[in-house]
Write an enzyme that holds these catalytic residues in place. Structure first.
Site, PDB file in Angstrom:
ATOM      1  CD  GLU A 308      -2.341   1.383   2.794  1.00  0.00           C
ATOM      2  OE1 GLU A 308      -3.276   2.189   2.931  1.00  0.00           O
ATOM      3  OE2 GLU A 308      -1.874   0.713   3.737  1.00  0.00           O
ATOM      4  CE  LYS A 372      -8.529   1.401   3.654  1.00  0.00           C
ATOM      5  NZ  LYS A 372      -7.461   1.951   4.538  1.00  0.00           N
ATOM      6  CB  CYS A 429      -4.874  -0.435   5.276  1.00  0.00           C
ATOM      7  SG  CYS A 429      -4.331   0.101   6.913  1.00  0.00           S
TER       8      CYS A 429
END
Length: 558
Positions: A308, A372, A429
């Site tokens: 990421e 995301k 994440c």
């Protein structure tokens, strides 16, 4: 009829070390009661990763049972008992969350000149707010409280409900949910394939709290029965896991060879746009690094994965950097990388930025993209009601993106398609900590393809060498068992790992090292797990059954 310690103490002196201790806990009041509850909650955090000390939760919840036994009714009757229980629950939850989440303070020190003032809000303020869930859980338990062993079920009903709510309300934060006490050991954690994290949570609470009944002084069935039943439940869960695990290694998907790059870039002043070439050089050098003497570099692998936030600049709008990547990757090789992405704005509107996963091939060509969906409040964006006020005070989110990130479209979230790989359930994440949210549901165009792996790209550099990154991996690992899918996790500073669909780590890189990890891709399990099919329904049925049992017990004892 079984009884509580309070029933027995009312009839005369209580004897035995455990009973004396329990009576002392039960009779505490005022600030001592709050201190005992906080200390018990903090002790319970030792049952979470990376420590995994389940007996700590036994002591922690045992004290909670005795504190609830002693919740005085006073002149206000049952309302006073419920209020006392809520205060006990808040103190217990505050101790538990502070001891388990203190490492969040590390993020405030990365840019201390801007965020040091807010460190107490992260380390103490967040636990104080989240502890309200535990206040509600303890209050519900006290409403259902009854004499005897059934009060253990009442605690399970109250606490598991509050944990489910903590994981869903206000964007949700199911970090260190109590079920993780059973979600670390390879055998008990297999239960997640049946009833998920929240089913493990209900079990963990009831099993850990059952020994509190040993403090009852009379030698009756009510003293030992709950402990025997808890031991049998734990043995059954462990036996189920041992039976479910295959004896041999999970076969790998044919024709897939992964290289996970762990650059170990600190989240400091060096991670700036002006250092873009040095950062890209590091990624390219690692990507071409032979992981063994008989390997020559990128040519040995089919897919290279970067973590990421790999770049402090917009890679898809940097032709020079894209050209360097294209030159480094032979035809047919795929790069999967985390990156900030900017959407071309409509005239008159501000640009929107996304925390994304990009695929890049020779050419260079940009392939499939994932944005995301579940962003971190205050980390990646400022919540809507507070946005204008905080920006007027010149307070921004941790990630320095103008206006913060925009969430991907939850309704159209889909499985990623990358040539040479099975369909990918992508997460970025902490999206990997949410049970039941890994595989997207049907979209307007129909049901998504059945995924063959979970991909989790993350950057835990914010938290240094603390329990945080270890807890993060443990929770992502449980998602593999729930969904019956292998997990491929690439983390900037670690822990990068490949996990098979039974939760077994087949390859990993430790925290805080630079390196590459070459590994095959384990195959998914045949079919779908019960949890993948039914989600939290088994937990809901078990919870409802426990609730009905406690209500029936209260009626019998009325």
């Amino acid at each position: 009829m079984t009884q509580t310690l309070a029933d027995r103490a009312a009839r005369g002196p209580v004897t035995g070390p455990l009973a004396v201790l329990a009576q002392w806990v039960m009779l505490t009041a005022g600030w001592r009661r709050i201190a005992v509850a906080m200390a018990a909650g903090a002790l319970g955090a030792l049952a979470m990763p990376p420590f995994g000390l389940f007996p700590a939760l036994v002591v922690s919840l045992g004290v909670a049972v005795w504190l609830l036994d002693g919740a005085a009714t006073g002149r206000r009757g049952n309302r006073g008992a419920v209020g006392a229980a809520a205060l006990i629950g808040w103190a217990w939850g505050f101790g538990y969350l502070t001891a388990g989440l203190w490492w969040l303070g590390s993020a405030f020190l990365v840019e201390a000149d801007e965020f040091l003032w807010a460190l107490p809000l992260g380390v103490l303020g967040l636990p104080a707010v989240l502890a309200l869930f535990y206040a509600a859980g303890f209050a519900l338990a006290r409403i259902l409280w009854t004499r005897g062993a059934t009060r253990i079920l009442a605690l399970g009903v109250g606490l598991s409900a509050c944990e489910w709510l903590r994981g869903h309300l206000f964007t949700g934060f199911p970090w260190n949910t109590l079920g993780m006490a059973l979600g670390q050991n390879l055998w008990p954690m297999q239960g997640a394939a049946l009833f998920g994290l929240y089913g493990l949570t209900l079990l963990a609470i009831v099993i850990a709290a059952a020994p509190a009944t040993l403090a009852v002084a009379d030698t009756t069935r009510g003293r030992y029965g709950p402990v025997v039943l808890a031991a049998l439940a734990l043995a059954a869960l462990t036996g189920l896991g041992a039976w479910r695990l295959p004896a041999g290694a999970t076969p790998n998907v044919a024709g897939v060879r992964l290289r996970l790059v762990q650059p170990n870039l600190n989240q400091d002043a060096k991670f700036r746009p002006e250092n873009r070439q040095d950062i890209l050089d590091r990624y390219l050098e690692l990507s071409d690094r032979a992981a063994a003497p008989d390997r020559t570099g990128i040519a040995d692998v089919t897919h290279v994965i970067w973590p990421e936030s790999a770049f402090p600049f917009l890679i898809q709008r940097d032709p020079e950097s894209l050209a360097r990547i294209a030159a480094a990757f032979p035809a047919g090789k795929q790069l999967i990388t985390g990156a900030a992405r900017m959407e071309t704005p409509v005239p008159g509107e501000a640009p929107r930025f996304f925390n994304s996963i990009l695929t890049i091939t020779a050419g260079p060509k940009l392939g499939d993209v994932y944005d995301k969906v579940h962003l971190v409040p205050f980390g990646e964006y400022l919540p809507g009601p507070l946005d204008a006020t905080l920006r007027a005070l010149r307070i921004r989110q941790f990630v320095s993106i103008p206006g913060g990130f925009t969430a991907g479209n939850r309704e159209t979230q889909r499985i990623m398609t990358v040539p040479g790989l099975p369909p990918i359930a992508a997460t970025i994440c902490y999206e990997a900590i949410f049970p039941g949210a890994i595989v997207p549901g049907p979209t307007p165009s129909g049901p998504p393809p059945v995924p063959g792996l979970i991909l989790n790209l993350t950057n835990d550099a914010w938290f240094g060498d603390t329990p945080g990154p270890r807890q993060h991996l443990a929770q992502a690992r449980l998602r593999a068992i729930e969904e019956g899918l292998p997990l491929v996790r690439d983390a900037n500073t670690g822990i990068s790992a490949v996990v098979d669909p039974y939760g077994r780590v087949t390859a990993s890189l430790p925290l805080g090292v630079e390196g590459v990890l070459d590994a095959g891709l384990p195959a998914r399990i045949p079919g779908r797990t019960p949890y993948a099919r039914f989600g939290d329904l088994p937990f809901a049925l078990a919870w409802a059954g426990a609730l009905l049992w406690t209500l029936a017990a209260r009626r019998r004892n009325a």
